[in-house]
Design a protein around this motif. Structure first.
Motif, short mmCIF file in Angstrom:
data_model
loop_
_atom_site.label_atom_id
_atom_site.label_comp_id
_atom_site.label_asym_id
_atom_site.label_seq_id
_atom_site.Cartn_x
_atom_site.Cartn_y
_atom_site.Cartn_z
N CYS A 162 37.06 49.57 65.81
CA CYS A 162 36.15 48.47 66.12
C CYS A 162 34.79 48.78 65.55
O CYS A 162 34.31 49.91 65.63
N LYS A 164 32.07 46.78 66.36
CA LYS A 164 31.11 45.96 67.10
C LYS A 164 30.04 46.79 67.80
O LYS A 164 28.97 46.29 68.08
N TYR A 165 30.32 48.01 68.09
CA TYR A 165 29.35 48.90 68.72
C TYR A 165 28.67 48.29 69.95
O TYR A 165 27.45 48.24 70.03
N CYS A 166 29.45 47.81 70.89
CA CYS A 166 28.88 47.42 72.18
C CYS A 166 28.25 48.68 72.78
O CYS A 166 28.81 49.77 72.65
N PHE A 168 28.04 50.09 75.54
CA PHE A 168 28.69 50.90 76.58
C PHE A 168 29.99 51.55 76.11
O PHE A 168 30.59 52.31 76.84
N CYS A 169 30.43 51.24 74.89
CA CYS A 169 31.85 51.46 74.56
C CYS A 169 32.06 52.62 73.59
O CYS A 169 31.36 52.75 72.59
N VAL A 171 34.90 53.13 71.91
CA VAL A 171 35.98 52.87 70.94
C VAL A 171 35.56 53.09 69.48
O VAL A 171 36.27 53.75 68.73
N PRO A 172 34.38 52.59 69.04
CA PRO A 172 34.02 52.82 67.63
C PRO A 172 33.94 54.30 67.29
O PRO A 172 34.16 54.69 66.14
N GLN A 206 41.79 46.34 68.62
CA GLN A 206 40.64 46.37 69.53
C GLN A 206 39.81 45.10 69.39
O GLN A 206 39.11 44.70 70.30
N HIS A 245 37.13 38.83 70.44
CA HIS A 245 35.72 38.93 70.79
C HIS A 245 35.10 37.53 70.66
O HIS A 245 35.38 36.83 69.69
N GLN A 272 32.25 40.08 79.52
CA GLN A 272 31.48 41.26 80.00
C GLN A 272 30.35 40.94 80.96
O GLN A 272 30.14 41.67 81.91
N ARG A 284 26.22 42.60 72.59
CA ARG A 284 27.43 41.79 72.40
C ARG A 284 27.26 40.75 71.30
O ARG A 284 28.23 40.22 70.78
#
Ligand code: SAH
Ligand code: F3S
Length: 463
Positions: A162, A164-166, A168-169, A171-172, A206, A245, A272, A284
């Motif tokens: 992913c 998107k680099y939210c 809090f996340c 995953v990236p 993702q 998303h 979210q 977001r």
């Protein structure tokens, strides 16, 4: 080169999301096809123990180390036992895992699991431990064994990572940036699955609406176009995707919901938060108004679509007013289900550096309020199903062992009903008679003709 007939028995312990479950299945498949491995049901019976965990919402690292501690006696009793750690925790901790737990033989990330057979050889030949958690920009997908189906439904991974680099996340950082699988490969896999009896596919990634699959003519295929192409495959009767998303929830995708009836009548679209301040802090990239506008457009073409979402309570920047805005959004949209979580600080993410003054007890109270509200919507939705006739893809016999069958309706809810096991793998119509919190009960009303071959096979195995 001849492939071994029977190889090592592998046991995989998985904690995490659908993506992790998918990866675990692939670990077994890759070892089965390249090293003749079989699946062990208990760790005690295994030659290879793999741990695959997700660190998205939990402090998973400690869980990993304590599980490895529990496996230590097995390793001591059998020095040939190979222990591997995969998944997000492996990508985050890397070499630190082998430093702390020297009896671990292999550490691999979500992007390197296709190299498990070579890692295994390395351990067997040299007795050397391996750590391989890179994000190679390559062919993880190419090196996977051909798709193999287990029943009438299948997950098909269309993209990884992913970008998107939210705030809090993790995953990236744990799975790397978005990388899409080529269009032809996806189509080929779906066709192969269809040939093995699969009727429903869930396109997995993702951030699946970030899908940009290269096509042979040099153009790029997006999710909307991919769905249209998959819908052309006759044997595939139902298509789902997860997770998308709101930012890239394009007009084209909404039009596909209008046009392609094989696309299931359910959408999981994580919002979210219902506060623009918090959405901004979360990075977001959209506003509450944008989210509502997308849903309104979608409901124009699918008025009765089932909507679910993810909500984080207590992200830095959320005070009482911001939380109330989330409640307002939930009420305005009427999600019929949601996954909601108290914000959990993840090391290395931007949100970890933001000031966060709300007490945890307050966040938990907010979460409880939110979950109560969503439970009401869920109940109302389930009740509204009573009296309707749902098209159900029968997946298996009910887990309760009461002779009932279980399958999922278009809206993604489980439906249990009386029926002959030969319907497993087929679509049937079921009239809903009763609504529970997590599943529906109903009565079989029409039966699609079951193909002769399948009927014969089922009858033969039923005895
Ligand atoms: N696109 C992904 C999202 C991954 S995480 C997917 O396919 O599911 C799944 C959900 O976990 C997110 O939507 C978010 O609601 C929640 N989540 C992620 N990081 C979190 C954190 N640090 N604290 C609490 N919840 C989190
Ligand atoms: Fe995570 Fe946001 Fe991507 S939640 S998976 S960074 S869309």
């Amino acid at each position: 080169m001849s492939e071994p007939v029977t190889g090592p028995a592998v046991f995989v312990q998985t904690w995490g999301c659908q993506m992790n479950e998918y990866d675990s299945a692939k670990m077994v498949e890759v070892l089965a096809s390249k090293r003749g491995a079989t699946r062990a049901v208990r760790p005690e019976d295994a030659d290879i123990l793999l741990l695959n965990t997700c660190s998205v919402r939990e402090k998973a690292a400690e869980k990993v180390f304590s599980q490895l501690g529990r496996w230590r006696p097995l390793k001591e009793a059998n020095p040939d036992l190979v222990i591997g750690v995969g998944g997000c925790v492996a990508s985050q901790e890397g070499h630190a895992i082998r430093e702390r737990v020297p009896w671990v033989d292999m550490v691999f990330g979500p992007q390197t699991l296709h190299r498990l057979p070579q890692m295994l050889d390395n351990v067997a030949d040299n007795g050397a431990g391996t750590v391989d958690v890179a994000f190679p920009e390559i062919d993880k997908f190419d090196q996977m064994p051909p798709a193999s189906a287990d029943g009438a439904t299948a997950f098909v991974s269309i993209m990884e990572g992913c970008s998107k680099y939210c705030s809090f996340c993790v995953v990236p950082y744990t799975r790397g940036e978005e990388i899409s699988r080529p269009f032809d490969d996806v189509i080929l896999e779906v066709v192969e699955l269809a040939e093995q009896g699969v009727k429903e596919v869930t396109l997995l990634g993702q951030n699946v609406n970030g899908y940009r699959g290269p096509m042979v003519d040099g153009s790029v295929c997006d999710l909307a176009l991919l769905i249209e192409h998959i819908a052309e495959i006759d044997a595939i009767e139902r298509i789902r995707f997860t997770t998308s998303h709101p930012l890239e929830f394009s007009d084209a995708l909404i039009e596909v919901f209008g046009r392609v009836h094989k696309l299931a009548n359910a959408l999981h679209l994580p919002v979210q938060s219902g506060s623009d301040t918090v959405l901004n802090a979360m990075n977001r990239g959209y506003t509450v108004a944008h989210f509502c506008e997308r849903i309104a457009r979608l409901r124009e073409v699918r008025p009765d679509i089932s909507l679910s979402t993810d909500i984080i309570v207590g992200h830095p920047g959320e005070g009482e007013d911001e939380f109330e805005a989330t409640m307002d959004l939930v009420n305005a949209i009427g999600f019929d289900s949601a996954f909601s979580f108290v914000y959990s600080q993840r090391p290395g993410t931007p949100a970890a550096d933001l000031e966060d003054n709300e007490p945890r007890a307050v966040k938990k109270q907010r979460l409880a309020r939110l979950q109560d509200r969503i439970a009401e919507f869920n109940r109302a939705f389930m009740q509204s199903m009573i009296g309707t006739t749902q098209r159900v893809l029968v997946e298996r016999e009910s887990k309760r062992g009461d002779g009932q069958l279980a399958g999922r309706a278009d809206c993604n809810r489980w439906v249990n009903f009386d029926g002959h096991p030969r319907y497993i793998g087929s679509f049937v119509d079921v009239e809903i008679t009763e609504a529970l919190d997590n599943s529906l009960r109903g009565r079989l009303v029409t039966r699609e003709p079951v193909e002769a071959g399948i009927e014969y096979r089922m009858e033969a195995s039923v005895d």
